[in-house]
Design a protein around this motif. Structure first.
Motif, PDB file in Angstrom:
ATOM      1  N   THR A 101       0.785  -1.141   0.024  1.00  0.00           N
ATOM      2  CA  THR A 101       0.023  -0.052   0.002  1.00  0.00           C
ATOM      3  C   THR A 101       0.923   1.141   0.060  1.00  0.00           C
ATOM      4  O   THR A 101       0.302   2.372  -0.033  1.00  0.00           O
ATOM      5  CB  THR A 101      -0.841  -0.122   1.359  1.00  0.00           C
ATOM      6  N   ASP A 102       2.144   1.062  -0.033  1.00  0.00           N
ATOM      7  CA  ASP A 102       3.268   2.307  -0.026  1.00  0.00           C
ATOM      8  C   ASP A 102       4.268   1.993  -0.814  1.00  0.00           C
ATOM      9  O   ASP A 102       5.380   1.719  -0.406  1.00  0.00           O
ATOM     10  CB  ASP A 102       3.287   2.458   1.545  1.00  0.00           C
ATOM     11  N   SER A 103       4.202   1.781  -2.314  1.00  0.00           N
ATOM     12  CA  SER A 103       5.396   1.426  -3.087  1.00  0.00           C
ATOM     13  C   SER A 103       6.331   2.493  -3.028  1.00  0.00           C
ATOM     14  O   SER A 103       7.496   2.342  -3.438  1.00  0.00           O
ATOM     15  CB  SER A 103       4.773   1.163  -4.429  1.00  0.00           C
ATOM     16  N   GLY A 104       6.128   3.876  -2.484  1.00  0.00           N
ATOM     17  CA  GLY A 104       6.893   5.039  -2.709  1.00  0.00           C
ATOM     18  C   GLY A 104       7.793   4.909  -1.653  1.00  0.00           C
ATOM     19  O   GLY A 104       8.951   5.801  -1.461  1.00  0.00           O
ATOM     20  N   CYS A 105       7.767   3.977  -0.583  1.00  0.00           N
ATOM     21  CA  CYS A 105       8.628   4.172   0.629  1.00  0.00           C
ATOM     22  C   CYS A 105      10.009   3.706   0.059  1.00  0.00           C
ATOM     23  O   CYS A 105      10.147   2.536  -0.443  1.00  0.00           O
ATOM     24  CB  CYS A 105       7.908   3.420   1.655  1.00  0.00           C
ATOM     25  N   GLY A 106      11.132   4.507   0.237  1.00  0.00           N
ATOM     26  CA  GLY A 106      12.505   4.133  -0.112  1.00  0.00           C
ATOM     27  C   GLY A 106      12.934   3.441   1.051  1.00  0.00           C
ATOM     28  O   GLY A 106      14.240   2.875   0.542  1.00  0.00           O
ATOM     29  N   LEU A 107      12.474   2.976   1.981  1.00  0.00           N
ATOM     30  CA  LEU A 107      13.058   1.958   3.020  1.00  0.00           C
ATOM     31  C   LEU A 107      12.636   0.580   2.721  1.00  0.00           C
ATOM     32  O   LEU A 107      11.323   0.259   3.056  1.00  0.00           O
ATOM     33  CB  LEU A 107      12.577   2.481   4.511  1.00  0.00           C
ATOM     34  N   LYS A 108      13.417  -0.254   2.230  1.00  0.00           N
ATOM     35  CA  LYS A 108      13.346  -1.527   1.735  1.00  0.00           C
ATOM     36  C   LYS A 108      14.566  -2.308   2.166  1.00  0.00           C
ATOM     37  O   LYS A 108      15.622  -1.724   2.057  1.00  0.00           O
ATOM     38  CB  LYS A 108      13.014  -1.833   0.414  1.00  0.00           C
ATOM     39  N   ALA A 156      18.743 -11.966  -5.306  1.00  0.00           N
ATOM     40  CA  ALA A 156      17.374 -11.973  -5.685  1.00  0.00           C
ATOM     41  C   ALA A 156      17.105 -10.550  -6.506  1.00  0.00           C
ATOM     42  O   ALA A 156      16.570 -10.574  -7.317  1.00  0.00           O
ATOM     43  CB  ALA A 156      16.408 -12.264  -4.559  1.00  0.00           C
ATOM     44  N   PHE A 157      17.565  -9.406  -5.732  1.00  0.00           N
ATOM     45  CA  PHE A 157      17.614  -8.110  -6.716  1.00  0.00           C
ATOM     46  C   PHE A 157      18.255  -8.340  -7.844  1.00  0.00           C
ATOM     47  O   PHE A 157      17.744  -7.840  -8.990  1.00  0.00           O
ATOM     48  CB  PHE A 157      17.990  -6.939  -5.792  1.00  0.00           C
ATOM     49  N   LEU A 158      19.599  -8.777  -7.986  1.00  0.00           N
ATOM     50  CA  LEU A 158      20.281  -8.708  -9.175  1.00  0.00           C
ATOM     51  C   LEU A 158      19.750  -9.521 -10.006  1.00  0.00           C
ATOM     52  O   LEU A 158      20.170  -9.396 -11.315  1.00  0.00           O
ATOM     53  CB  LEU A 158      21.542  -8.971  -8.903  1.00  0.00           C
ATOM     54  N   ASP A 159      18.943 -10.514  -9.773  1.00  0.00           N
ATOM     55  CA  ASP A 159      18.234 -11.684 -10.812  1.00  0.00           C
ATOM     56  C   ASP A 159      17.142 -10.830 -11.432  1.00  0.00           C
ATOM     57  O   ASP A 159      16.438 -11.426 -12.327  1.00  0.00           O
ATOM     58  CB  ASP A 159      17.808 -12.660 -10.173  1.00  0.00           C
ATOM     59  N   LEU A 160      16.367  -9.568 -10.937  1.00  0.00           N
ATOM     60  CA  LEU A 160      15.302  -9.155 -11.454  1.00  0.00           C
ATOM     61  C   LEU A 160      15.772  -8.280 -12.857  1.00  0.00           C
ATOM     62  O   LEU A 160      16.814  -7.919 -13.064  1.00  0.00           O
ATOM     63  CB  LEU A 160      14.857  -8.053 -10.678  1.00  0.00           C
ATOM     64  N   PRO A 161      14.629  -8.386 -13.703  1.00  0.00           N
ATOM     65  CA  PRO A 161      14.971  -7.227 -15.008  1.00  0.00           C
ATOM     66  C   PRO A 161      15.174  -5.869 -14.443  1.00  0.00           C
ATOM     67  O   PRO A 161      14.491  -5.357 -13.740  1.00  0.00           O
ATOM     68  CB  PRO A 161      13.575  -7.661 -15.879  1.00  0.00           C
ATOM     69  N   PHE A 183       8.637  -0.418  -7.939  1.00  0.00           N
ATOM     70  CA  PHE A 183       7.806  -1.681  -8.117  1.00  0.00           C
ATOM     71  C   PHE A 183       8.628  -2.947  -7.566  1.00  0.00           C
ATOM     72  O   PHE A 183       8.166  -3.961  -8.088  1.00  0.00           O
ATOM     73  CB  PHE A 183       7.426  -1.876  -9.590  1.00  0.00           C
ATOM     74  N   LEU A 184       9.488  -2.700  -6.619  1.00  0.00           N
ATOM     75  CA  LEU A 184      10.199  -4.104  -6.374  1.00  0.00           C
ATOM     76  C   LEU A 184       9.280  -4.780  -5.601  1.00  0.00           C
ATOM     77  O   LEU A 184       9.557  -6.094  -5.616  1.00  0.00           O
ATOM     78  CB  LEU A 184      11.271  -3.536  -5.125  1.00  0.00           C
ATOM     79  N   PRO A 185       8.138  -4.484  -4.604  1.00  0.00           N
ATOM     80  CA  PRO A 185       7.541  -5.775  -4.201  1.00  0.00           C
ATOM     81  C   PRO A 185       6.880  -6.565  -5.252  1.00  0.00           C
ATOM     82  O   PRO A 185       6.692  -8.004  -5.084  1.00  0.00           O
ATOM     83  CB  PRO A 185       6.506  -4.757  -3.450  1.00  0.00           C
TER      84      PRO A 185
END
Length: 250
Positions: free
Chosen positions: A161-168, A174-179, A187-189
């Protein structure tokens, strides 16, 4: 495994902070991150300067010389997603946490996110996203964000519900495997879930901006966001997880 750089020991957690013209914020933010992470154990801090034109580099130079952090600087301005990716690629920790460089994310929340993954229990989340309890922005930004998140949710249904939050916080590999694409950080979630990774959310603090000025307006983000949303929706529908594979033996 974490990447080892020039024989330096591995760290448990890497903090990546993208910054652009945040000269007045970088040192107070650095000190807050250091205080918040002392109980966590080994960590590193990486600031990624997206070709700032102010004194950001000069303000950070003494801290770099003292070994308190690493600073990477883009040769040309590339945007926040590119800065995040630059920092993650350089990170030595298996886990990476990102936060904005404007001081509105509270570093004191980082241990709460990390606690969900630190024990490495089966089924623990691969991404932990912050959900800002009370936005400390002007009314127009809050309403624009509310509308944008509702539209996002109707398309992506990722539970965020808060995709703009920079704290992740997320696992580096897993991140580096994403396009990769511009604006992917918003859009990380959805991307993590599309690739079969469990995701969790934690309420976090949000603070007013005390120094510097915002680098975007609602119209700019809204117009670009529509195109990005459609692209991520297409990616989500087209993503197919591969099954486990066994190597043939002679």
């Amino acid at each position: 495994m974490s990447i080892l750089e020039e024989g330096r020991p591995a760290v448990r957690l890497s903090v990546v902070v993208p910054v652009f013209n945040e000269a007045d914020n970088v040192l107070p933010l650095l000190e807050e991150i250091e205080r918040a992470l002392r109980p966590v154990g080994s960590f590193e801090i990486i600031f990624v300067d997206d070709e700032s034109s102010d004194d950001t580099q000069a303000r950070l130079a003494p801290a770099v010389a003292a070994g308190r952090l690493r600073v990477l600087r883009h040769r040309q301005r590339s945007g926040q997603s590119a800065a995040v990716r630059t920092g993650v690629k350089a990170a030595r920790g298996d886990w990476v946490v990102t936060l904005d460089g404007d001081g509105q994310n509270d570093p004191a929340d980082i241990p709460n996110l990390y606690a969900l993954v630190a024990k490495g229990e089966p089924g623990s989340p691969v991404l932990v996203g912050g959900l800002r309890r009370k936005r400390q922005d002007n009314l127009s930004k809050r309403w624009a964000s509310k509308i944008a998140n509702a539209v996002r949710q109707s398309f992506l249904q990722d539970g965020c519900t808060d995709s703009g939050c920079g704290l992740k916080l997320f696992r580096r590999d897993a991140f580096l495997d994403l396009p990769y694409f511009s604006a992917m950080h918003r859009f990380l979630p959805a991307l993590f879930r599309a690739h079969g990774h469990p995701v969790a959310y934690v309420p976090v603090n949000h603070r007013p901006r005390e120094r510097g000025v915002s680098k975007y307006n609602n119209w700019q983000r809204g117009l670009v966001g529509v195109v990005d949303l459609l692209g991520v929706y297409w990616l989500k529908r087209r993503t197919r997880l591969s099954s486990a594979a066994d190597e043939s033996r002679s």
